[in-house]
Design an enzyme around this catalytic site. Structure first.
Site, PDB file in Angstrom:
ATOM      1  N   ARG A 119       0.815  -1.237   0.000  1.00  0.00           N
ATOM      2  CA  ARG A 119       0.000   0.000   0.000  1.00  0.00           C
ATOM      3  C   ARG A 119       0.840   1.275   0.000  1.00  0.00           C
ATOM      4  NH1 ARG A 119      -3.301  -2.748   3.915  1.00  0.00           N
ATOM      5  NH2 ARG A 119      -5.090  -3.669   2.860  1.00  0.00           N
ATOM      6  N   LYS A 141       4.494  11.515 -10.838  1.00  0.00           N
ATOM      7  CA  LYS A 141       3.664  10.726 -11.763  1.00  0.00           C
ATOM      8  C   LYS A 141       4.369   9.397 -11.984  1.00  0.00           C
ATOM      9  CE  LYS A 141       1.341  13.931 -14.872  1.00  0.00           C
ATOM     10  NZ  LYS A 141       1.266  14.235 -16.307  1.00  0.00           N
ATOM     11  N   GLU A 183      13.313  18.464 -23.530  1.00  0.00           N
ATOM     12  CA  GLU A 183      12.483  18.844 -22.374  1.00  0.00           C
ATOM     13  C   GLU A 183      13.096  20.039 -21.649  1.00  0.00           C
ATOM     14  OE1 GLU A 183       9.533  17.640 -21.874  1.00  0.00           O
ATOM     15  OE2 GLU A 183       9.511  15.701 -22.891  1.00  0.00           O
ATOM     16  N   LYS A 225       9.841  23.094 -12.948  1.00  0.00           N
ATOM     17  CA  LYS A 225       8.924  21.951 -12.821  1.00  0.00           C
ATOM     18  C   LYS A 225       8.368  21.886 -11.394  1.00  0.00           C
ATOM     19  CE  LYS A 225       7.489  17.470 -13.645  1.00  0.00           C
ATOM     20  NZ  LYS A 225       7.540  16.249 -14.406  1.00  0.00           N
ATOM     21  N   GLU A 235      -2.654  17.370 -11.238  1.00  0.00           N
ATOM     22  CA  GLU A 235      -3.214  17.756 -12.535  1.00  0.00           C
ATOM     23  C   GLU A 235      -4.699  18.029 -12.433  1.00  0.00           C
ATOM     24  OE1 GLU A 235      -2.235  14.842 -15.536  1.00  0.00           O
ATOM     25  OE2 GLU A 235      -0.842  16.233 -16.437  1.00  0.00           O
ATOM     26  N   ARG A 240      -0.757  22.491 -14.424  1.00  0.00           N
ATOM     27  CA  ARG A 240       0.277  21.563 -14.893  1.00  0.00           C
ATOM     28  C   ARG A 240       0.260  21.430 -16.421  1.00  0.00           C
ATOM     29  NH1 ARG A 240       2.217  16.586 -10.978  1.00  0.00           N
ATOM     30  NH2 ARG A 240       3.668  15.715 -12.445  1.00  0.00           N
ATOM     31  N   ASN A 244       2.899  20.681 -20.894  1.00  0.00           N
ATOM     32  CA  ASN A 244       2.557  19.975 -22.125  1.00  0.00           C
ATOM     33  C   ASN A 244       2.949  20.756 -23.381  1.00  0.00           C
ATOM     34  OD1 ASN A 244       1.522  17.423 -22.321  1.00  0.00           O
ATOM     35  ND2 ASN A 244      -0.429  18.158 -23.135  1.00  0.00           N
ATOM     36  N   HIS A 247       3.806  19.120 -26.630  1.00  0.00           N
ATOM     37  CA  HIS A 247       3.467  17.710 -26.491  1.00  0.00           C
ATOM     38  C   HIS A 247       2.198  17.301 -27.231  1.00  0.00           C
ATOM     39  CE1 HIS A 247       6.692  17.822 -23.663  1.00  0.00           C
ATOM     40  NE2 HIS A 247       6.562  16.549 -23.360  1.00  0.00           N
ATOM     41  N   HIS A 251       2.785  14.026 -29.226  1.00  0.00           N
ATOM     42  CA  HIS A 251       2.074  12.763 -29.039  1.00  0.00           C
ATOM     43  C   HIS A 251       1.478  12.271 -30.358  1.00  0.00           C
ATOM     44  CE1 HIS A 251       1.618  13.824 -24.507  1.00  0.00           C
ATOM     45  NE2 HIS A 251       2.755  13.197 -24.764  1.00  0.00           N
ATOM     46  N   HIS A 264      10.644  10.027 -27.820  1.00  0.00           N
ATOM     47  CA  HIS A 264       9.672  11.021 -27.349  1.00  0.00           C
ATOM     48  C   HIS A 264      10.232  12.445 -27.458  1.00  0.00           C
ATOM     49  CE1 HIS A 264       6.689  12.991 -24.880  1.00  0.00           C
ATOM     50  NE2 HIS A 264       7.642  13.400 -24.069  1.00  0.00           N
TER      51      HIS A 264
HETATM   52  N1  LIG Z   1       6.695  10.462 -14.795  1.00  0.00           N
HETATM   53  C1  LIG Z   1       6.801  11.537 -15.539  1.00  0.00           C
HETATM   54  O1  LIG Z   1       6.485  12.654 -15.114  1.00  0.00           O
HETATM   55  C2  LIG Z   1       7.375  11.430 -16.914  1.00  0.00           C
HETATM   56  C3  LIG Z   1       7.709  12.569 -17.640  1.00  0.00           C
HETATM   57  C4  LIG Z   1       8.286  12.422 -18.898  1.00  0.00           C
HETATM   58  C5  LIG Z   1       8.527  11.154 -19.406  1.00  0.00           C
HETATM   59  N2  LIG Z   1       8.169  10.058 -18.665  1.00  0.00           N
HETATM   60  C6  LIG Z   1       8.434   8.706 -19.183  1.00  0.00           C
HETATM   61  O2  LIG Z   1       9.834   8.554 -19.321  1.00  0.00           O
HETATM   62  C7  LIG Z   1      10.096   7.545 -20.283  1.00  0.00           C
HETATM   63  C8  LIG Z   1      11.238   8.001 -21.165  1.00  0.00           C
HETATM   64  O3  LIG Z   1      12.364   8.188 -20.353  1.00  0.00           O
HETATM   65  P1  LIG Z   1      13.830   8.265 -20.953  1.00  0.00           P
HETATM   66  O4  LIG Z   1      13.836   9.187 -22.091  1.00  0.00           O
HETATM   67  O5  LIG Z   1      14.727   8.518 -19.811  1.00  0.00           O
HETATM   68  O6  LIG Z   1      14.025   6.817 -21.593  1.00  0.00           O
HETATM   69  P2  LIG Z   1      14.581   5.424 -21.013  1.00  0.00           P
HETATM   70  O7  LIG Z   1      14.305   5.285 -19.589  1.00  0.00           O
HETATM   71  O8  LIG Z   1      14.049   4.374 -21.921  1.00  0.00           O
HETATM   72  O9  LIG Z   1      16.149   5.564 -21.234  1.00  0.00           O
HETATM   73  C9  LIG Z   1      16.648   5.724 -22.536  1.00  0.00           C
HETATM   74  C10 LIG Z   1      17.778   4.737 -22.837  1.00  0.00           C
HETATM   75  O10 LIG Z   1      18.975   5.208 -22.232  1.00  0.00           O
HETATM   76  C11 LIG Z   1      19.563   4.156 -21.459  1.00  0.00           C
HETATM   77  N3  LIG Z   1      20.261   4.803 -20.367  1.00  0.00           N
HETATM   78  C12 LIG Z   1      19.729   5.408 -19.300  1.00  0.00           C
HETATM   79  N4  LIG Z   1      20.672   6.050 -18.601  1.00  0.00           N
HETATM   80  C13 LIG Z   1      21.840   5.809 -19.215  1.00  0.00           C
HETATM   81  C14 LIG Z   1      23.181   6.188 -18.972  1.00  0.00           C
HETATM   82  N5  LIG Z   1      23.493   7.007 -17.968  1.00  0.00           N
HETATM   83  N6  LIG Z   1      24.132   5.743 -19.790  1.00  0.00           N
HETATM   84  C15 LIG Z   1      23.811   4.956 -20.868  1.00  0.00           C
HETATM   85  N7  LIG Z   1      22.565   4.575 -21.169  1.00  0.00           N
HETATM   86  C16 LIG Z   1      21.593   5.009 -20.342  1.00  0.00           C
HETATM   87  C17 LIG Z   1      18.404   3.304 -21.056  1.00  0.00           C
HETATM   88  O11 LIG Z   1      18.828   2.005 -20.704  1.00  0.00           O
HETATM   89  C18 LIG Z   1      17.554   3.334 -22.326  1.00  0.00           C
HETATM   90  O12 LIG Z   1      18.044   2.419 -23.259  1.00  0.00           O
HETATM   91  C19 LIG Z   1       8.802   7.316 -21.034  1.00  0.00           C
HETATM   92  O13 LIG Z   1       8.255   6.087 -20.624  1.00  0.00           O
HETATM   93  C20 LIG Z   1       7.908   8.447 -20.567  1.00  0.00           C
HETATM   94  O14 LIG Z   1       6.541   8.092 -20.542  1.00  0.00           O
HETATM   95  C21 LIG Z   1       7.623  10.172 -17.451  1.00  0.00           C
END
Ligand SMILES: NC(=O)c1ccc[n+]([C@@H]2O[C@H](COP(=O)([O-])OP(=O)(O)OC[C@H]3O[C@@H](n4cnc5c(N)ncnc54)[C@H](O)[C@@H]3O)[C@@H](O)[C@H]2O)c1
Length: 361
Positions: A119, A141, A183, A225, A235, A240, A244, A247, A251, A264
Site C-alpha cells: 500500500r 507521476k 524537455e 517543474k 493535474e 500543470r 505539455n 506535447h 504525441h 519522445h
Molecule cells: N513520470 C513523468 O512525469 C514522466 C515525464 C516524462 C517522461 N516520462 C516517461 O519517461 C520515459 C522516457 O524516459 P527516458 O527518455 O529517460 O528513456 P529510457 O528510460 O528508456 O532511457 C533511454 C535509454 O537510455 C539508457 N540509459 C539510461 N541512462 C543511461 C546512462 N546514464 N548511460 C547509458 N545509457 C543510459 C536506457 O537504458 C535506455 O536504453 C517514457 O516512458 C515516458 O513516458 C515520465
C-alpha cells in the site's frame, strides 16, 4: 552540491544536484533513511555500465537489486508485477525504500511499484538520462503502459528524495541526450524570460556537454517543474498543463510512427517547432517577441523523422490525446517570452497549415 526543495506539505522532498554527488550515495541514503532496507530497481543496460558503482552501493548498504529489461516496450503491467514479485520474494517490509536508478522508464515503473507495494513505501529517484533529470524524476507521476495507450495505469506518488548526478550523462548515447535536451529546451517557453535568456545564451555549451552549464540548466528546469507541480500536484487545476508545451503535436507524431523509430524527445522538438508556427499563425506571439522566438527556433536542435508524416493523419491523431476535453484539443501556444496560453479554439485549417509548413509538405 545544489539543494532544492519541492514543497508539498507532508509530501515535500529535497532534490540534490551536482556532478559526482552519487559518490556519497550510500552515506546520503543511510543518513536520510536510518534503519531502512533498500531495493534498487534498475535495468540490464545500466547494470552492465555501472557494475562497479552498483557493487559498491550493495556492499555499503542493506540493498537488494532488481534489474528489469531495457526499453519502453517493457514498461508494462507484467514488468511492474515482476518487480512486486521480487520485493515480496525478498520478504521486504513497509520500511523498505525503493531506489530507482535509470531513465524515465525505470523511474516510472519503480515509482509505481513503490506506490503499490504494501500500500505504498518510500522511494528515491536517481535519474540517469537527461530527460529523467529535468522532468520525470520530479512530480510524482508513476505509471506503466497498457495496450490501449501510454501511461494508462499508475498513481501519483511523490519520491522522498531526488538525487541528480550529471556525471551519469557521460555514458548516455548522444541521441538520448538530445531527446532529453528537448524537455530542458521546452522550459524556456514556459519558465519566464530569465529561462529564455539562459537557454539562448547557454544552448551551445549545454549541447556541447559543458557540465557547469548543464548543471545550471537542469537546476533551472527542476525549479520550474517543481513550481508547477507545487501549484497543481495531481493535474487538477490545469496549471500543470503548461508542461505539455510541444506535447500535443509530439504525441500525435509518436502515434503516427506507431511509437517506433522516433524518441519522445525528438517528437517534442518537432512539436515545439509546430507550436511556435501555430502561435505565429493565430497571433498569440506579440510582434515585439518575434526576434526572441526567431532565435529559439534557429537554435532548436533538428532531428530526422523516419519519413515525411501525413498532416491529415497527424491532425486526427491529436484527438487521441489524453488532454482532449469534450472533443476539443487544448493547444499550449507561446505568447510573451517564457509564457504560454492555452487555446481550444484553433481551427483545423490553421493546424493543417502549420503541419504543412513545418514538415515541408
Ligand atoms: N513520470 C513523468 O512525469 C514522466 C515525464 C516524462 C517522461 N516520462 C516517461 O519517461 C520515459 C522516457 O524516459 P527516458 O527518455 O529517460 O528513456 P529510457 O528510460 O528508456 O532511457 C533511454 C535509454 O537510455 C539508457 N540509459 C539510461 N541512462 C543511461 C546512462 N546514464 N548511460 C547509458 N545509457 C543510459 C536506457 O537504458 C535506455 O536504453 C517514457 O516512458 C515516458 O513516458 C515520465
Amino acid at each position: 552540491m545544489e539543494h532544492y526543495n519541492v514543497n508539498l506539505g507532508d509530501r515535500s522532498y529535497p532534490i540534490l544536484l551536482g556532478a559526482g554527488i552519487s559518490s556519497n550515495i550510500s552515506g546520503e541514503l543511510r543518513s536520510r533513511f536510518p534503519g531502512a532496507k533498500f531495493a534498487l530497481v534498475t535495468n540490464e543496460t545500466l547494470v552492465n555500465i555501472y557494475q562497479k558503482e552498483l557493487a559498491d552501493w550493495s556492499s555499503e548498504l542493506p540493498m537488494v537489486r532488481i534489474a528489469i529489461p531495457d526499453g519502453e516496450q517493457y514498461k508494462t503491467i507484467d514488468t511492474w508485477r515482476s518487480v512486486l514479485d521480487s520485493l515480496l520474494g525478498e520478504r521486504l517490509d513497509r520500511k523498505t525504500v525503493i531506489v530507482a536508478f535509470g531513465g524515465g522508464v525505470v523511474g516510472d515503473i519503480a515509482g509505481f511499484a513503490a506506490a503499490s507495494f504494501l500500500r505504498g513505501v518510500k522511494y528515491v529517484q536517481i535519474p540517469s538520462t537527461l530527460l529523467a533529470m529535468v522532468d520525470s524524476s520530479v512530480g510524482g507521476k508513476t505509471a506503466v503502459d497498457h495496450k490501449m495507450g501510454k501511461n494508462l495505469v499508475g498513481a501519483f506518488h511523490q519520491p522522498s528524495l531526488v538525487l541528480v548526478d550529471t556525471t551519469f550523462l557521460e555514458t548516455l548515447p548522444r541521441r538520448e541526450f538530445i531527446a532529453g535536451y528537448a524537455e530542458l529546451f521546452k522550459y524556456s517557453f514556459i519558465g519566464g524570460s530569465d529561462m529564455v535568456t539562459f537557454v539562448s545564451s547557454n544552448h551551445k555549451a549545454m549541447v556541447g556537454g559543458d557540465n557547469k552549464a548543464l548543471v545550471e540548466g537542469i537546476r533551472r528546469s527542476l525549479a520550474i517543474k517543481a513550481r508547477v507541480v507545487e501549484s497543481d500536484e495531481r493535474e487538477e487545476t490545469g496549471a500543470r498543463a503548461v508542461l505539455n508545451f510541444g506535447h500535443t503535436f509530439a504525441h500525435a507524431i509518436e502515434r503516427f510512427y506507431n511509437f517506433s523509430g522516433i524518441l519522445h524527445g525528438e517528437a517534442v522538438l518537432w512539436g515545439i517547432a509546430c507550436a511556435c508556427d501555430l502561435g505565429l499563425r493565430v497571433g498569440t506571439i506579440p510582434q515585439m517577441e518575434l526576434k526572441t522566438y526567431g532565435h529559439l527556433l534557429e537554435i532548436l536542435p533538428r532531428v530526422n523523422l523516419p519519413w515525411k508524416p501525413d498532416p491529415e493523419k497527424l491532425y486526427e491523431g491529436m484527438f487521441y490525446d489524453k488532454k482532449v476535453e469534450k472533443g476539443k484539443v487544448n493547444f499550449v501556444l507561446p505568447t510573451e517570452a517564457g509564457s504560454v496560453v492555452i487555446r481550444n479554439d484553433i481551427t483545423q485549417e490553421a493546424v493543417l497549415e502549420t503541419l504543412n509548413t513545418v514538415f515541408g509538405i
